[in-house]
Design an enzyme around this catalytic site. Structure first.
Site, PDB file in Angstrom:
ATOM      1  N   GLU A  34     -48.574  -7.524  40.620  1.00 42.13           N
ATOM      2  CA  GLU A  34     -49.806  -8.007  39.579  1.00 42.13           C
ATOM      3  C   GLU A  34     -49.708  -9.482  39.892  1.00 42.13           C
ATOM      4  O   GLU A  34     -48.808 -10.121  39.830  1.00 42.13           O
ATOM      5  CB  GLU A  34     -49.770  -7.691  38.225  1.00 42.13           C
ATOM      6  CG  GLU A  34     -50.202  -6.149  38.044  1.00 42.13           C
ATOM      7  CD  GLU A  34     -49.853  -5.849  36.536  1.00 42.13           C
ATOM      8  OE1 GLU A  34     -49.669  -6.820  35.599  1.00 42.13           O
ATOM      9  OE2 GLU A  34     -49.662  -4.606  36.076  1.00 42.13           O
ATOM     10  N   ASP A  52     -52.938 -13.692  26.501  1.00 39.72           N
ATOM     11  CA  ASP A  52     -51.851 -14.036  26.761  1.00 39.72           C
ATOM     12  C   ASP A  52     -51.000 -14.989  25.923  1.00 39.72           C
ATOM     13  O   ASP A  52     -51.714 -15.831  25.376  1.00 39.72           O
ATOM     14  CB  ASP A  52     -52.088 -14.834  28.242  1.00 39.72           C
ATOM     15  CG  ASP A  52     -52.427 -13.879  29.321  1.00 39.72           C
ATOM     16  OD1 ASP A  52     -51.782 -12.810  29.417  1.00 39.72           O
ATOM     17  OD2 ASP A  52     -53.421 -14.341  30.082  1.00 39.72           O
TER      18      ASP A  52
END
Length: 263
Positions: A49, A60
């Protein structure tokens, strides 16, 4: 079949679980990031990823937010992120690469142009965390028509009414977020994750990979035992943030991969 489909088919045939690693493209700089990405397959990573840095990464935690800031500060762009994938493809045509990020940079480039460039560079799938299923016509459907998997996140709050909507146009694999909240928060607990993985697998034939809250080989193994594999992101990014040499970062990744592969 995409590289993602082929990789999971191969893992199934071998009776093995997947290890998926996340790194931010361009963190802390282009050359270091490229060298880490090129070394990930040799460290046992089954799927890469690759984070696309963005100025407002709302899903995040601080670890990946700071990684994005370092990358942007060093001049990382969408074009340079695609270039890292091209450099990987010069020596590795098998390891799947999933670009993970937010829709704004893709929208700014233009969906049609982005998908053509992503396919040409060698990207196999997308995770775009701020595009819900209701917006599938925006990117998900065009991406799948272009031959890229569109991977969706399921979370502890994805109930039985919502889950079929999430799964409807998902392909490649399902990414189950093991905890509620942002990346890099609490530790994943296999006993809590297991029934959720079973619930998802009852509604799809896709592999279910579990991420968030995995920092050790032991947790990577425990999670992989109850799913089709485990994902580690923030813990790897933290090692990069410490300024570790590339070889040490890859040694850490290898230990995590070995844990998942023991499952």
């Amino acid at each position: 079949m995409t590289r993602i489909d082929r990789r999971f088919e191969k893992l199934r045939s071998e009776g093995r679980k997947a290890f998926v690693s996340y790194v931010m493209a361009g963190d802390p700089d282009y050359a270091t990031s490229r060298d880490i990405v090129l070394g990930l397959p040799g460290a046992g990573v089954d799927v890469i990823e690759l984070g696309l840095p963005f100025t407002d990464p709302m899903a995040d935690g601080s670890t990946i937010q700071l990684a994005g800031q370092r990358a942007l500060g060093s001049g990382q762009t969408l074009e340079k992120t695609l270039q890292i994938v091209r450099e990987l493809r010069a020596t590795d045509d098998e390891t799947p690469v999933v670009m993970m990020g937010y829709y704004n940079p893709i929208y700014s480039r233009g969906v049609e142009r982005f998908l053509a460039e992503a396919k040409e560079a060698g990207i196999d799938g997308l995770i775009v965390v701020d595009l819900p299923p209701e917006e599938d016509d925006e990117l998900c459907i065009p991406a799948q028509k272009a031959g890229l998997n569109f991977i969706r996140l399921a979370t502890p709050t994805t109930d039985d009414r919502r889950l079929p909507v999430v799964l409807q146009n998902t392909s490649g694999f399902v990414y189950y977020v093991s905890i509620t909240g942002i990346t890099g928060a609490a530790e994943a607990q296999a006993d809590l994750v297991a029934p959720e993985v079973a619930r998802i697998k009852a509604q799809t034939d896709l592999p279910v990979i579990v991420g968030f809250g995995i920092r050790t080989p032991e947790t990577a193994e425990a999670i992989a035992r109850i799913a089709d594999g485990s994902v580690v992101g923030s813990a790897i990014v933290s090692e990069i943030a410490k300024g570790r040499p590339v070889a040490e970062v890859l040694d850490y990744v290898r230990a995590l991969a070995d844990g998942a592969h023991r499952a």
